[in-house]
Write a protein that holds these residues in place. Structure first.
Motif, PDB file in Angstrom:
ATOM      1  N   PRO A  58      74.208  65.653 -17.555  1.00  0.00           N
ATOM      2  CA  PRO A  58      74.207  64.255 -17.973  1.00  0.00           C
ATOM      3  C   PRO A  58      74.050  63.332 -16.763  1.00  0.00           C
ATOM      4  N   GLU A  59      73.939  62.033 -17.039  1.00  0.00           N
ATOM      5  CA  GLU A  59      73.891  61.057 -15.945  1.00  0.00           C
ATOM      6  C   GLU A  59      75.241  60.359 -15.793  1.00  0.00           C
ATOM      7  N   VAL A  60      75.928  60.245 -16.930  1.00  0.00           N
ATOM      8  CA  VAL A  60      77.213  59.545 -16.943  1.00  0.00           C
ATOM      9  C   VAL A  60      78.237  60.482 -17.574  1.00  0.00           C
ATOM     10  N   ILE A  61      79.450  60.523 -17.013  1.00  0.00           N
ATOM     11  CA  ILE A  61      80.516  61.318 -17.635  1.00  0.00           C
ATOM     12  C   ILE A  61      81.699  60.406 -17.925  1.00  0.00           C
ATOM     13  N   LEU A  62      82.187  60.484 -19.147  1.00  0.00           N
ATOM     14  CA  LEU A  62      83.335  59.698 -19.573  1.00  0.00           C
ATOM     15  C   LEU A  62      84.540  60.621 -19.647  1.00  0.00           C
ATOM     16  N   PHE A  63      85.615  60.234 -18.998  1.00  0.00           N
ATOM     17  CA  PHE A  63      86.841  61.036 -19.026  1.00  0.00           C
ATOM     18  C   PHE A  63      87.935  60.227 -19.708  1.00  0.00           C
ATOM     19  N   ASP A  64      88.523  60.760 -20.756  1.00  0.00           N
ATOM     20  CA  ASP A  64      89.624  60.051 -21.411  1.00  0.00           C
ATOM     21  C   ASP A  64      90.947  60.736 -21.080  1.00  0.00           C
ATOM     22  N   GLU A  65      91.683  60.163 -20.167  1.00  0.00           N
ATOM     23  CA  GLU A  65      92.979  60.687 -19.735  1.00  0.00           C
ATOM     24  C   GLU A  65      92.930  62.198 -19.505  1.00  0.00           C
ATOM     25  N   PRO A  66      92.056  62.647 -18.620  1.00  0.00           N
ATOM     26  CA  PRO A  66      91.811  64.091 -18.489  1.00  0.00           C
ATOM     27  C   PRO A  66      92.980  64.873 -17.910  1.00  0.00           C
ATOM     28  N   CYS A  67      93.927  64.197 -17.303  1.00  0.00           N
ATOM     29  CA  CYS A  67      95.017  64.929 -16.637  1.00  0.00           C
ATOM     30  C   CYS A  67      96.356  64.716 -17.306  1.00  0.00           C
ATOM     31  N   SER A  68      96.353  64.120 -18.497  1.00  0.00           N
ATOM     32  CA  SER A  68      97.651  63.752 -19.064  1.00  0.00           C
ATOM     33  C   SER A  68      98.514  64.966 -19.370  1.00  0.00           C
ATOM     34  N   GLY A  69      97.890  66.139 -19.624  1.00  0.00           N
ATOM     35  CA  GLY A  69      98.724  67.308 -19.910  1.00  0.00           C
ATOM     36  C   GLY A  69      98.854  68.261 -18.735  1.00  0.00           C
ATOM     37  N   LEU A  70      98.436  67.838 -17.547  1.00  0.00           N
ATOM     38  CA  LEU A  70      98.354  68.783 -16.428  1.00  0.00           C
ATOM     39  C   LEU A  70      99.444  68.572 -15.380  1.00  0.00           C
ATOM     40  N   ASP A  71      99.780  69.662 -14.695  1.00  0.00           N
ATOM     41  CA  ASP A  71     100.744  69.569 -13.590  1.00  0.00           C
ATOM     42  C   ASP A  71     100.040  68.971 -12.365  1.00  0.00           C
ATOM     43  N   PRO A  72     100.809  68.574 -11.332  1.00  0.00           N
ATOM     44  CA  PRO A  72     100.206  67.888 -10.183  1.00  0.00           C
ATOM     45  C   PRO A  72      99.130  68.694  -9.462  1.00  0.00           C
ATOM     46  N   ILE A  73      99.287  70.010  -9.385  1.00  0.00           N
ATOM     47  CA  ILE A  73      98.276  70.792  -8.663  1.00  0.00           C
ATOM     48  C   ILE A  73      96.965  70.828  -9.448  1.00  0.00           C
TER      49      ILE A  73
ATOM     50  N   TYR B 165      76.756  61.813 -10.365  1.00  0.00           N
ATOM     51  CA  TYR B 165      76.941  61.220 -11.685  1.00  0.00           C
ATOM     52  C   TYR B 165      77.638  59.866 -11.574  1.00  0.00           C
ATOM     53  N   THR B 166      77.603  59.136 -12.655  1.00  0.00           N
ATOM     54  CA  THR B 166      78.374  57.902 -12.773  1.00  0.00           C
ATOM     55  C   THR B 166      79.562  58.230 -13.665  1.00  0.00           C
ATOM     56  N   ILE B 167      80.747  57.827 -13.242  1.00  0.00           N
ATOM     57  CA  ILE B 167      81.948  58.282 -13.949  1.00  0.00           C
ATOM     58  C   ILE B 167      82.780  57.108 -14.435  1.00  0.00           C
ATOM     59  N   VAL B 168      83.190  57.178 -15.701  1.00  0.00           N
ATOM     60  CA  VAL B 168      84.150  56.214 -16.230  1.00  0.00           C
ATOM     61  C   VAL B 168      85.399  57.000 -16.596  1.00  0.00           C
ATOM     62  N   LEU B 169      86.496  56.650 -15.972  1.00  0.00           N
ATOM     63  CA  LEU B 169      87.742  57.407 -16.109  1.00  0.00           C
ATOM     64  C   LEU B 169      88.817  56.529 -16.735  1.00  0.00           C
ATOM     65  N   VAL B 170      89.216  56.868 -17.953  1.00  0.00           N
ATOM     66  CA  VAL B 170      90.380  56.206 -18.534  1.00  0.00           C
ATOM     67  C   VAL B 170      91.600  56.999 -18.096  1.00  0.00           C
ATOM     68  N   THR B 171      92.560  56.324 -17.518  1.00  0.00           N
ATOM     69  CA  THR B 171      93.737  57.048 -17.059  1.00  0.00           C
ATOM     70  C   THR B 171      95.007  56.264 -17.340  1.00  0.00           C
ATOM     71  N   ASN B 172      96.031  57.013 -17.745  1.00  0.00           N
ATOM     72  CA  ASN B 172      97.333  56.373 -17.968  1.00  0.00           C
ATOM     73  C   ASN B 172      98.152  56.413 -16.680  1.00  0.00           C
ATOM     74  N   ASN B 173      97.510  56.860 -15.601  1.00  0.00           N
ATOM     75  CA  ASN B 173      98.206  57.071 -14.343  1.00  0.00           C
ATOM     76  C   ASN B 173      97.589  56.130 -13.305  1.00  0.00           C
ATOM     77  N   VAL B 174      98.284  55.030 -13.021  1.00  0.00           N
ATOM     78  CA  VAL B 174      97.679  54.035 -12.120  1.00  0.00           C
ATOM     79  C   VAL B 174      97.467  54.610 -10.717  1.00  0.00           C
ATOM     80  N   LYS B 175      98.322  55.551 -10.317  1.00  0.00           N
ATOM     81  CA  LYS B 175      98.132  56.158  -8.991  1.00  0.00           C
ATOM     82  C   LYS B 175      96.826  56.946  -8.955  1.00  0.00           C
TER      83      LYS B 175
END
Ligand SMILES: Nc1ncnc2c1ncn2[C@@H]1O[C@H](COP(=O)(O)OP(=O)(O)O)[C@@H](O)[C@H]1O
Ligand SMILES: [Mg+2]
Length: 250
Positions: A165-180, A196-206
């Motif tokens: 693809p040219e663009v990848i959309l991520f919707d909270e991709p790490c919400s269920g994952l451990d820090p590593i 790629y061009t990436i749009v990342l929705v994240t509930n983690n401001v850090k």
């Protein structure tokens, strides 16, 4: 830098109720744009609108325009749009088949790869792109359901890459994952933005501050503020943004 996506006066509704209000956003090629904001701000609706995932929902409607390389996405053929804009959901689940077949499944359907050696090369390339190759290269034919949650997440990213693809959309991709596992997904995203061009929705401001070039803050369907990530985090222009990134509400 080249403008990849242009969102003009986009408003979205479910059952006539406005959940995204007159959004204007430009997304540059090869940048990571993070979208942050409390639950129900319209973040997922925005992503789903970008690749027309909501078109079949009869309760959903929208106004405004979205352009991908100056072409209006609402006039595009759906299959070519989905090839150009891939989306990773919050709880990605691999297909119940081998690691190898997970990756070649869609490219085979779309006739992107034909012979076995092209498939082998593609599998290796996309797994390396998400730093998963060394972890799974000796068991490509075993079930994708048997690898860890973090590995499954990266496998699902690799599946998207296989469609090129040219663009990848991520919707909270790490919400269920451990820090590593989260760090590995973040490393992959930073590497991927070269292509790629990436749009990342994240509930983690850090996470937004770690990986993105620009950050947009959504609140109750409105774009409150968008800026270069460093600037938004160091000197937010709006009080609501400051309150949110310092954890005073949300
Ligand atoms: N399929 C749907 N049908 C009706 N309302 C929905 C649907 N999806 C989301 N909403 C509503 O739209 C608003 C925005 O939701 P969403 O885009 O999921 O926000 P976020 O991802 O920021 O949590 C919320 O009020 C939510 O309840
Ligand atoms: Mg959401």
């Amino acid at each position: 830098m080249v403008n990849k996506i242009k969102v003009k006066n986009l408003s979205c509704y479910y059952n006539k109720q406005c959940v995204l209000n007159s959004l204007n956003i430009n997304i540059l090629q090869h940048e990571i744009l993070s979208i942050i904001g409390p639950a129900n701000s319209g973040k997922t609706t925005f992503l789903r609108t970008l690749n027309r995932m909501n078109d079949l929902n009869v309760n959903y409607s929208r106004k405004g325009e979205i352009y991908l390389d100056n072409n209006n996405i609402f006039f595009m053929n759906m299959e070519s749009l989905r090839k150009r804009i891939g989306m990773l959901f919050e709880m990605p689940i691999p297909l119940p088949m081998s690691i190898y077949d997970n990756i070649v499944y869609a490219p085979k359907l779309l006739n992107i790869v034909s012979n076995k050696s092209d498939q082998d090369a593609m599998v290796e390339k996309v797994l390396k792109n998400v730093s998963l190759w060394n972890e799974v290269k000796d068991r490509l034919n075993s079930s994708a359901m048997k690898i860890s949650g973090g590995q499954q997440q990266r496998l699902c990213i690799a599946r998207i890459l296989a469609i090129n693809p040219e663009v990848i959309l991520f919707d909270e991709p790490c919400s269920g994952l451990d820090p590593i596992s989260t760090a590995k997904v973040e490393e992959s995203m930073i590497r991927l933005k070269q292509k790629y061009t990436i749009v990342l929705v994240t509930n983690n401001v850090k996470q937004a501050s770690r990986v993105s070039d620009k950050t947009a803050f959504f609140l109750m369907g409105k774009l409150i503020e968008i800026n270069e990530t460093g600037k938004l985090f160091i000197s937010p222009q709006k009080k609501q943004t400051g309150d949110y990134i310092t954890g005073r509400f949300g």
